[in-house]
Design a protein around this motif. Structure first.
Motif, mmCIF file in Angstrom:
data_model
loop_
_atom_site.group_PDB
_atom_site.id
_atom_site.type_symbol
_atom_site.label_atom_id
_atom_site.label_comp_id
_atom_site.label_asym_id
_atom_site.label_seq_id
_atom_site.Cartn_x
_atom_site.Cartn_y
_atom_site.Cartn_z
ATOM 1 N N THR A 5 0.846 -1.188 0.000
ATOM 2 C CA THR A 5 0.000 0.000 0.000
ATOM 3 C C THR A 5 0.891 1.251 0.000
ATOM 4 O O THR A 5 2.085 1.177 0.268
ATOM 5 N N HIS A 6 0.269 2.382 -0.274
ATOM 6 C CA HIS A 6 1.008 3.650 -0.235
ATOM 7 C C HIS A 6 1.598 3.870 1.153
ATOM 8 O O HIS A 6 2.735 4.318 1.288
ATOM 9 N N ALA A 7 0.818 3.547 2.190
ATOM 10 C CA ALA A 7 1.294 3.738 3.557
ATOM 11 C C ALA A 7 2.478 2.826 3.857
ATOM 12 O O ALA A 7 3.358 3.182 4.639
ATOM 13 N N GLN A 8 2.537 1.654 3.244
ATOM 14 C CA GLN A 8 3.674 0.754 3.432
ATOM 15 C C GLN A 8 4.890 1.217 2.636
ATOM 16 O O GLN A 8 6.029 1.022 3.064
ATOM 17 N N GLN A 9 4.673 1.829 1.487
ATOM 18 C CA GLN A 9 5.770 2.314 0.656
ATOM 19 C C GLN A 9 6.397 3.593 1.221
ATOM 20 O O GLN A 9 7.579 3.859 1.016
ATOM 21 N N LEU A 10 5.598 4.372 1.934
ATOM 22 C CA LEU A 10 6.027 5.679 2.427
ATOM 23 C C LEU A 10 7.276 5.630 3.319
ATOM 24 O O LEU A 10 8.226 6.373 3.068
ATOM 25 N N LEU A 49 2.936 9.615 -2.613
ATOM 26 C CA LEU A 49 2.751 8.589 -1.579
ATOM 27 C C LEU A 49 2.122 9.183 -0.324
ATOM 28 O O LEU A 49 1.217 8.578 0.267
ATOM 29 N N THR A 50 2.584 10.362 0.075
ATOM 30 C CA THR A 50 2.032 11.019 1.261
ATOM 31 C C THR A 50 0.549 11.327 1.072
ATOM 32 O O THR A 50 -0.276 11.052 1.945
ATOM 33 N N GLY A 51 0.189 11.889 -0.073
ATOM 34 C CA GLY A 51 -1.210 12.218 -0.348
ATOM 35 C C GLY A 51 -2.111 11.001 -0.346
ATOM 36 O O GLY A 51 -3.187 11.015 0.259
ATOM 37 N N HIS A 52 -1.676 9.936 -1.001
ATOM 38 C CA HIS A 52 -2.476 8.706 -1.031
ATOM 39 C C HIS A 52 -2.598 8.075 0.359
ATOM 40 O O HIS A 52 -3.665 7.601 0.736
ATOM 41 N N ALA A 53 -1.497 8.077 1.113
ATOM 42 C CA ALA A 53 -1.537 7.493 2.459
ATOM 43 C C ALA A 53 -2.486 8.281 3.370
ATOM 44 O O ALA A 53 -3.278 7.689 4.112
ATOM 45 N N ILE A 54 -2.430 9.600 3.303
ATOM 46 C CA ILE A 54 -3.323 10.429 4.124
ATOM 47 C C ILE A 54 -4.769 10.237 3.692
ATOM 48 O O ILE A 54 -5.670 10.095 4.519
ATOM 49 N N SER A 55 -5.012 10.202 2.397
ATOM 50 C CA SER A 55 -6.364 10.009 1.887
ATOM 51 C C SER A 55 -6.940 8.667 2.347
ATOM 52 O O SER A 55 -8.086 8.590 2.793
ATOM 53 N N SER A 56 -6.138 7.616 2.257
ATOM 54 C CA SER A 56 -6.587 6.293 2.702
ATOM 55 C C SER A 56 -6.888 6.285 4.190
ATOM 56 O O SER A 56 -7.880 5.716 4.635
ATOM 57 N N TRP A 57 -6.010 6.928 4.977
ATOM 58 C CA TRP A 57 -6.224 6.987 6.418
ATOM 59 C C TRP A 57 -7.524 7.724 6.736
ATOM 60 O O TRP A 57 -8.308 7.281 7.580
ATOM 61 N N LEU A 58 -7.749 8.856 6.074
ATOM 62 C CA LEU A 58 -8.970 9.622 6.307
ATOM 63 C C LEU A 58 -10.210 8.820 5.953
ATOM 64 O O LEU A 58 -11.194 8.820 6.702
ATOM 65 N N GLU A 59 -10.187 8.137 4.827
ATOM 66 C CA GLU A 59 -11.318 7.302 4.420
ATOM 67 C C GLU A 59 -11.585 6.203 5.449
ATOM 68 O O GLU A 59 -12.726 5.928 5.798
ATOM 69 N N GLU A 60 -10.531 5.590 5.935
ATOM 70 C CA GLU A 60 -10.672 4.493 6.892
ATOM 71 C C GLU A 60 -11.176 4.955 8.252
ATOM 72 O O GLU A 60 -11.988 4.297 8.890
#
Length: 67
Positions: A5-10, A49-60
């Motif tokens: 995931t983006h959060a794992q790649q970050l 990567l930062t944007g996608h990770a933050i977006s995923s976190w917010l959605e979750e």
């Protein structure tokens, strides 16, 4: 094998682009390490990567709190 995931790649990207060893501080002292986040977040891939990770976190975490 699944794609990380983006959060794992970050953190891997952060370690590769922003971590510096033996850094001289502005006070004149030294540090064993320095993590320069501007190097990371201003880089095209780091920003993506930062944007996608933050977006995923917010959605979750915030999807059930919407009115």
């Amino acid at each position: 094998m699944t794609t990380p995931t983006h959060a794992q790649q970050l953190p891997l990207f952060l370690a590769r682009t922003s971590f510096r060893g033996q850094f001289k501080l502005s006070s004149g002292g030294t540090s064993d390490y320095y993590i320069g986040l501007p190097h990371h977040t201003l880089h095209a891939e780091g920003g993506r990567l930062t944007g996608h990770a933050i977006s995923s976190w917010l959605e979750e975490h915030l999807v059930d709190r919407r009115a």
